[in-house]
Structure formats: structure tokens, C-alpha cells
Design a protein around this motif. Structure first.
Motif, PDB file in Angstrom:
ATOM      1  N   SER A   1       8.654   5.927   2.814  1.00 50.98           N
ATOM      2  CA  SER A   1       8.426   6.528   1.504  1.00 50.98           C
ATOM      3  C   SER A   1       9.706   6.946   0.799  1.00 50.98           C
ATOM      4  CB  SER A   1       7.508   7.757   1.640  1.00 50.98           C
ATOM      5  OG  SER A   1       6.192   7.376   1.996  1.00 50.98           O
ATOM      6  N   LEU A   2      10.792   7.059   1.538  1.00 49.57           N
ATOM      7  CA  LEU A   2      12.057   7.476   0.935  1.00 49.57           C
ATOM      8  C   LEU A   2      12.636   6.419   0.000  1.00 49.57           C
ATOM      9  CD1 LEU A   2      13.820   9.201   3.967  1.00 49.57           C
ATOM     10  CD2 LEU A   2      12.826  10.307   1.946  1.00 49.57           C
ATOM     11  N   TYR A   3      12.224   5.174   0.173  1.00 49.78           N
ATOM     12  CA  TYR A   3      12.743   4.124  -0.704  1.00 49.78           C
ATOM     13  C   TYR A   3      12.331   4.327  -2.159  1.00 49.78           C
ATOM     14  CZ  TYR A   3      14.147   1.594   3.513  1.00 49.78           C
ATOM     15  OH  TYR A   3      14.747   1.225   4.702  1.00 49.78           O
ATOM     16  N   GLN A   4      11.340   5.197  -2.398  1.00 44.36           N
ATOM     17  CA  GLN A   4      10.941   5.487  -3.778  1.00 44.36           C
ATOM     18  C   GLN A   4      12.088   6.098  -4.571  1.00 44.36           C
ATOM     19  OE1 GLN A   4       8.284   9.080  -4.293  1.00 44.36           O
ATOM     20  NE2 GLN A   4       8.440   9.156  -2.037  1.00 44.36           N
ATOM     21  N   PHE A   5      13.044   6.730  -3.869  1.00 47.99           N
ATOM     22  CA  PHE A   5      14.168   7.364  -4.548  1.00 47.99           C
ATOM     23  C   PHE A   5      15.344   6.415  -4.747  1.00 47.99           C
ATOM     24  CE2 PHE A   5      12.245  10.948  -1.998  1.00 47.99           C
ATOM     25  CZ  PHE A   5      11.600  11.539  -3.084  1.00 47.99           C
ATOM     26  N   GLY A   6      15.273   5.241  -4.159  1.00 49.31           N
ATOM     27  CA  GLY A   6      16.428   4.366  -4.133  1.00 49.31           C
ATOM     28  C   GLY A   6      16.598   3.488  -5.365  1.00 49.31           C
TER      29      GLY A   6
ATOM     30  N   ARG B   1       0.842  -1.209   0.000  1.00 51.76           N
ATOM     31  CA  ARG B   1       0.000   0.000   0.000  1.00 51.76           C
ATOM     32  C   ARG B   1       0.866   1.244   0.000  1.00 51.76           C
ATOM     33  NH1 ARG B   1      -1.163   3.474   3.695  1.00 51.76           N
ATOM     34  NH2 ARG B   1      -0.193   2.199   5.320  1.00 51.76           N
ATOM     35  N   ILE B   2       1.917   1.268   0.847  1.00 52.38           N
ATOM     36  CA  ILE B   2       2.796   2.437   0.922  1.00 52.38           C
ATOM     37  C   ILE B   2       3.494   2.676  -0.413  1.00 52.38           C
ATOM     38  CG2 ILE B   2       4.910   3.338   1.993  1.00 52.38           C
ATOM     39  CD1 ILE B   2       4.054   1.840   4.557  1.00 52.38           C
ATOM     40  N   SER B   3       3.927   1.598  -1.061  1.00 49.20           N
ATOM     41  CA  SER B   3       4.690   1.756  -2.306  1.00 49.20           C
ATOM     42  C   SER B   3       3.837   2.296  -3.443  1.00 49.20           C
ATOM     43  CB  SER B   3       5.310   0.413  -2.719  1.00 49.20           C
ATOM     44  OG  SER B   3       4.320  -0.510  -3.128  1.00 49.20           O
ATOM     45  N   THR B   4       2.513   2.106  -3.376  1.00 49.65           N
ATOM     46  CA  THR B   4       1.646   2.618  -4.435  1.00 49.65           C
ATOM     47  C   THR B   4       1.249   4.073  -4.207  1.00 49.65           C
ATOM     48  OG1 THR B   4      -0.332   1.777  -3.310  1.00 49.65           O
ATOM     49  CG2 THR B   4       0.714   0.336  -4.945  1.00 49.65           C
ATOM     50  N   GLN B   5       1.389   4.547  -2.959  1.00 47.23           N
ATOM     51  CA  GLN B   5       1.038   5.944  -2.667  1.00 47.23           C
ATOM     52  C   GLN B   5       2.010   6.530  -1.634  1.00 47.23           C
ATOM     53  OE1 GLN B   5      -2.793   6.040  -0.486  1.00 47.23           O
ATOM     54  NE2 GLN B   5      -2.881   3.842  -0.819  1.00 47.23           N
ATOM     55  N   PRO B   6       3.299   6.586  -1.983  1.00 50.16           N
ATOM     56  CA  PRO B   6       4.279   7.127  -1.036  1.00 50.16           C
ATOM     57  C   PRO B   6       4.098   8.622  -0.834  1.00 50.16           C
ATOM     58  CG  PRO B   6       5.304   6.798  -3.172  1.00 50.16           C
ATOM     59  CD  PRO B   6       3.918   6.213  -3.269  1.00 50.16           C
ATOM     60  N   LYS B   7       4.597   9.097   0.295  1.00 51.86           N
ATOM     61  CA  LYS B   7       4.585  10.536   0.548  1.00 51.86           C
ATOM     62  C   LYS B   7       5.477  11.230  -0.479  1.00 51.86           C
ATOM     63  CE  LYS B   7       4.113   9.803   5.529  1.00 51.86           C
ATOM     64  NZ  LYS B   7       4.793   9.922   6.845  1.00 51.86           N
TER      65      LYS B   7
ATOM     66  N   ASP C   1      11.342  18.466  -2.573  1.00 49.94           N
ATOM     67  CA  ASP C   1      12.643  19.082  -2.311  1.00 49.94           C
ATOM     68  C   ASP C   1      13.767  18.050  -2.430  1.00 49.94           C
ATOM     69  OD1 ASP C   1      11.675  17.704  -0.123  1.00 49.94           O
ATOM     70  OD2 ASP C   1      12.337  19.164   1.374  1.00 49.94           O
ATOM     71  N   ILE C   2      13.522  16.852  -1.916  1.00 53.37           N
ATOM     72  CA  ILE C   2      14.535  15.794  -2.030  1.00 53.37           C
ATOM     73  C   ILE C   2      14.708  15.384  -3.483  1.00 53.37           C
ATOM     74  CG2 ILE C   2      15.112  13.404  -1.427  1.00 53.37           C
ATOM     75  CD1 ILE C   2      13.818  13.845   1.273  1.00 53.37           C
ATOM     76  N   ARG C   3      13.595  15.215  -4.168  1.00 51.13           N
ATOM     77  CA  ARG C   3      13.665  14.809  -5.585  1.00 51.13           C
ATOM     78  C   ARG C   3      14.470  15.819  -6.409  1.00 51.13           C
ATOM     79  NH1 ARG C   3      11.161  11.084  -8.434  1.00 51.13           N
ATOM     80  NH2 ARG C   3       9.637  10.630  -6.794  1.00 51.13           N
ATOM     81  N   GLU C   4      14.289  17.088  -6.106  1.00 56.59           N
ATOM     82  CA  GLU C   4      14.988  18.136  -6.840  1.00 56.59           C
ATOM     83  C   GLU C   4      16.502  18.048  -6.652  1.00 56.59           C
ATOM     84  OE1 GLU C   4      15.287  23.033  -6.855  1.00 56.59           O
ATOM     85  OE2 GLU C   4      13.559  22.030  -5.928  1.00 56.59           O
ATOM     86  N   GLY C   5      16.937  17.549  -5.486  1.00 57.10           N
ATOM     87  CA  GLY C   5      18.361  17.481  -5.193  1.00 57.10           C
ATOM     88  C   GLY C   5      19.049  16.224  -5.704  1.00 57.10           C
ATOM     89  N   ILE C   6      18.303  15.330  -6.330  1.00 61.04           N
ATOM     90  CA  ILE C   6      18.886  14.072  -6.805  1.00 61.04           C
ATOM     91  C   ILE C   6      19.448  14.244  -8.210  1.00 61.04           C
ATOM     92  CG2 ILE C   6      18.378  11.682  -7.454  1.00 61.04           C
ATOM     93  CD1 ILE C   6      16.302  11.645  -5.190  1.00 61.04           C
ATOM     94  N   ASN C   7      20.724  13.944  -8.380  1.00 57.19           N
ATOM     95  CA  ASN C   7      21.343  14.033  -9.699  1.00 57.19           C
ATOM     96  C   ASN C   7      22.234  12.832  -9.995  1.00 57.19           C
ATOM     97  OD1 ASN C   7      23.791  14.560  -8.231  1.00 57.19           O
ATOM     98  ND2 ASN C   7      23.159  16.714  -8.106  1.00 57.19           N
TER      99      ASN C   7
END
Length: 413
Positions: free
Chosen positions: A304-309, A213-219, A223-229
Motif C-alpha cells: 500500500s505504500l506505493y500509493q505515495f510513490g 485490487r490492492i491499488s483500488t483500496q490501499p491501506k 501519518d506518512i501522508r502528513e510528512g510528505i512535502n
């Protein structure tokens, strides 16, 4: 053994109060229990409806309870739900915001006969559900005296536990008080049947439902997404023992960003880690978009941070116990963790390794070797596919549990 247990509970009650003068955690537990029964009475006056009581030890068990609570409320929306915690760490986090489907959150009182009798009498549940392992003899006894249906959910047993020893009769009797036990695996069912607990079903681990459930609707964290390069490795619930392994890898890794979520955000460890990390390392509370290592110095974000991993490492295996590896696996990424001394305590670790999406590491060389492999396209995709396969194979535990309660054990009045 019964007399020793009762003396132990009385001693525990006194020691908790005494220890609260020195231990902040014990102080939380003692002060949080002040006025417990009065709060319970006020709650029941406002909610006289039928009620199901869920008991959990701490936050990890609450994560297992959540999908079962949701499935129950979906079928019985007019029932009230009360959740009790033993541990301050779980209780304090749960009360910080409104919990879906839950009408009341409380501590469970220490398990003395008088406390248990008063708690069950005031709460007056129509059904009780204990999660995994936190079994309190006097509360169970009071529930059975009132003929209240009683269930154990997400149970996982090992042969070395006291229930299966020659001297474990008192604790075996606790298990036999449950109207039905729902286990995470077949091994647990087999162990229970050997001690003549036969009202058992294998329904798996409800945490799979929760993390899905969390993985389908993460927070969302723009701001974090913007800093990922660059590709991101999420380091979740890490302790000092984990960072002793990880800091050399962080320092030698080029073209990787790290999101680091400590298990304990209060201690001095974060400052030590910042000093040891030889990259642009900032805390989330002082966020700037130009970072190589981002330390999350608050709670409630990690799942929810695992969405960026692209990869994840989950801590705890070198210390008190492995934290939740299912959260990153639900996002379809491979997860690394410390090599466990007792894999049977954390069956999800062995299962993920068997599927090919979980990777135990015991030293710097093994960590580097595993990561070098997972940075190759073909092994990485294979591990991601295995993670998705593992998740899909284990969904539906909560629904199975509620259906079994309804159809074979608990009968509606």
C-alpha cells in the motif's frame, strides 16, 4: 530417480530437524509443523464440507493464489479452503491475521510417503490446486490415488529446467499428473506440449488481479501522508546489494523523499543504512513527521505504500530473485530494478521493460541516468501510461482459471 527422491526426502526431514538447533528459520519450520496432523483433524471435524486445497511455496506464490481463491469462493461459497505453505516466511506472515476466504492455514509436511499419505487422508480434499512450481511427488501421488482433481496454476517454465532435460523423466511425470495446467505465458505452454502435456491453458499471472485490487483500496497511512512535502521514491523489498546501489543516489538527490522497506527487518542492516544515509533518516517505529528517508521496520505495509510513490525501485534482482514489481506498476508508476542475469525467471520484468514502464539498472551511472530521464515530464507520463496499459492488458487471470476448471476439467457432482 524415484528411489533417490524418496531417500532425499527422508534426508531432508532429518536435516531440517538437526538444522533447527542452529537456524532460526529452520526452527520455525520444524516447530510450526509440530502437531500438524492433529490440528488438521480438528479443522476437518469443524469443516466437513467439500474442500479445495491450495498449496504455495511461500508468500509470493500466496499472492498469486489469493485472486484464484477469491474467484473460487465467489462461485462456490459453501466450500472450505485450506492453504498449505512450505516456507516459514510465508506461513508466519499469513497466520498473523485472518485471511479472507481461507478457512485453514497449515504447513505442508515434508514429502515422505508416510507424511503425504496421512496428510491427504486427513485433509480429504475434493480438489487440489498447486501454485506455480512447488511440486511434491508423494503428495501428488496420493492425490492421484484418490482420483482427486489436481491443477497447477500460474505455472511459468523455462527450457533450462529439469522437466525438459533428457534426465528429467521423473519430474516430467509429475507435470503429467495434473488434470490441467494454467500457464502465465505461451512459451510455457509450448514447452509443456513438447513433452506431451496437452491439457494446458494460457491464463496469465493472477498477481495482476491481486495488485489491481490492492491499488483500488490501499491501506491508509495518514501519518506518512502528513510528512510528505516532496516527490517520493519508494524502495521496496531492498537487500544490501540494492542499497549499495541506492545509497549514493539517495545522498545526492535533492528535493526527493524516500520510503525504504527492507526485505529483512531483523538484521543489523537497517542501522548500517541509517549511518550511511546523509539525510534525516528515521524508522517508522519511531515516527516523526519531519523526515527525508523513512525506513519501514515492520511488515505488511509495502504493497500500500506505493500509493505515495512517484517512482519505485524493487529489490532482489542482484541476489535471490526480483521481488514483486507488479505492486508499484498497479499504482501507475514506473519501476526500477536491478539488472537480471536470467530475465526468463521473472517474465514480468521483461514484459514491463517492453511496455516502457520497467527499467533495469546495473550500476550507479545507469541508475542516475534512468532517474534523470524519469524526472522529465514527458518521459514520466509516458512510463505511467505504459504501466496502466500493462495492468489492464493482464487482468482476469483468476476468473479465466476458475471458468476453465468448471467448464472443461472439473465437473460438479
Amino acid at each position: 530417480m524415484k528411489i533417490l527422491y524418496q531417500l532425499g526426502m527422508l534426508l531432508m526431514d532429518g536435516l531440517m530437524k538437526l538444522g533447527s538447533h542452529w537456524s532460526p528459520r529452520l526452527k520455525q519450520g520444524v516447530s510450526g509443523r509440530e502437531g500438524l496432523f492433529e490440528k488438521l483433524e480438528a479443522f476437518r471435524k469443524k469443516h466437513p464440507s467439500p474442500l479445495v486445497w491450495f498449496h504455495v511455496a511461500s508468500l509470493g506464490e500466496y499472492e498469486q493464489a489469493k485472486p484464484v481463491i477469491a474467484a473460487f469462493k465467489e462461485k462456490y461459497p459453501f466450500w472450505a479452503v485450506a492453504v498449505s505453505f512450505f516456507s516459514p516466511s510465508g506461513y508466519e506472515q499469513a497466520i498473523r491475521k485472518k485471511q479472507l476466504w481461507v478457512d485453514h492455514i497449515t504447513y505442508i509436511p515434508t514429502d515422505t510417503p508416510s507424511h503425504a499419505k496421512r496428510f491427504v487422508k486427513i485433509l480429504s480434499p475434493d480438489m487440489a490446486v498447486f501454485i506455480k512450481y512447488d511440486l511434491w511427488a508423494n503428495h501428488i501421488r496420493e492425490l492421484k490415488k484418490q482420483a482427486i482433481p489436481l491443477f497447477l496454476v500460474a505455472a511459468a517454465f523455462r527450457a533450462e529446467q529439469v522437466y525438459f532435460k533428457w534426465y528429467g523423466g521423473f519430474f516430467r511425470n509429475l507435470l503429467c499428473q495434473f488434470d490441467h495446467i494454467f500457464t502465465q505465458n505461451s512459451l510455457s505452454k509450448d514447452l509443456l506440449e513438447k513433452i506431451n502435456c496437452t491439457r494446458v491453458s494460457v491464463t496469465g499471472d493472477p498477481r495482476f488481479d491481486n495488485v489491481a485490487r490492492i491499488s483500488t483500496q490501499p491501506k491508509s497511512f495518514p501519518d506518512i501522508r502528513e510528512g510528505i512535502n516532496a516527490p517520493v521514491m519508494v524502495l521496496g523489498s531492498v537487500w544490501q546489494e540494492d542499497m549499495d546501489l541506492l545509497i549514493p543516489w539517495i545522498n545526492q538527490s535533492a528535493d526527493i523523499q524516500f520510503i525504504l522497506a527492507p526485505h529483512d527487518i531483523q538484521g543489523p542492516m537497517i542501522q548500517r543504512w541509517q549511518q550511511a544515509i546523509q539525510k534525516r533518516c528515521i524508522r517508522y517505529s519511531a515516527y516523526k513527521s519531519d523526515w527525508q528517508v523513512l525506513i519501514i521496520d515492520n511488515i505488511g505495509m509495502l504493497s500500500s505504500l506505493y500509493q505515495f510513490g512517484r517512482w519505485a525501485y524493487v529489490g532482489g534482482a542482484f541476489g535471490k530473485g526480483l521481488h514483486n514489481i507488479l505492486e508499484p506498476l498497479a499504482f501507475g508508476i514506473p519501476v526500477l530494478f536491478g539488472e537480471l542475469k536470467q530475465v526468463s525467471r521473472f517474465p514480468e520484468a521483461g514484459i514491463s521493460e517492453a511496455y516502457g514502464c520497467g527499467f533495469p539498472v546495473k550500476n550507479n551511472a545507469m541508475l542516475a541516468e534512468t532517474m534523470n530521464q524519469l524526472m522529465q515530464p514527458e518521459p514520466y507520463q509516458k512510463a505511467c501510461q505504459a504501466a496502466r496499459k500493462l495492468l489492464l492488458a493482464n487482468l482476469g487471470s483468476a476468473e479465466k482459471t476458475i471458468e476453465t476448471i468448471k467448464e472443461t476439467t472439473w465437473k460438479e457432482g
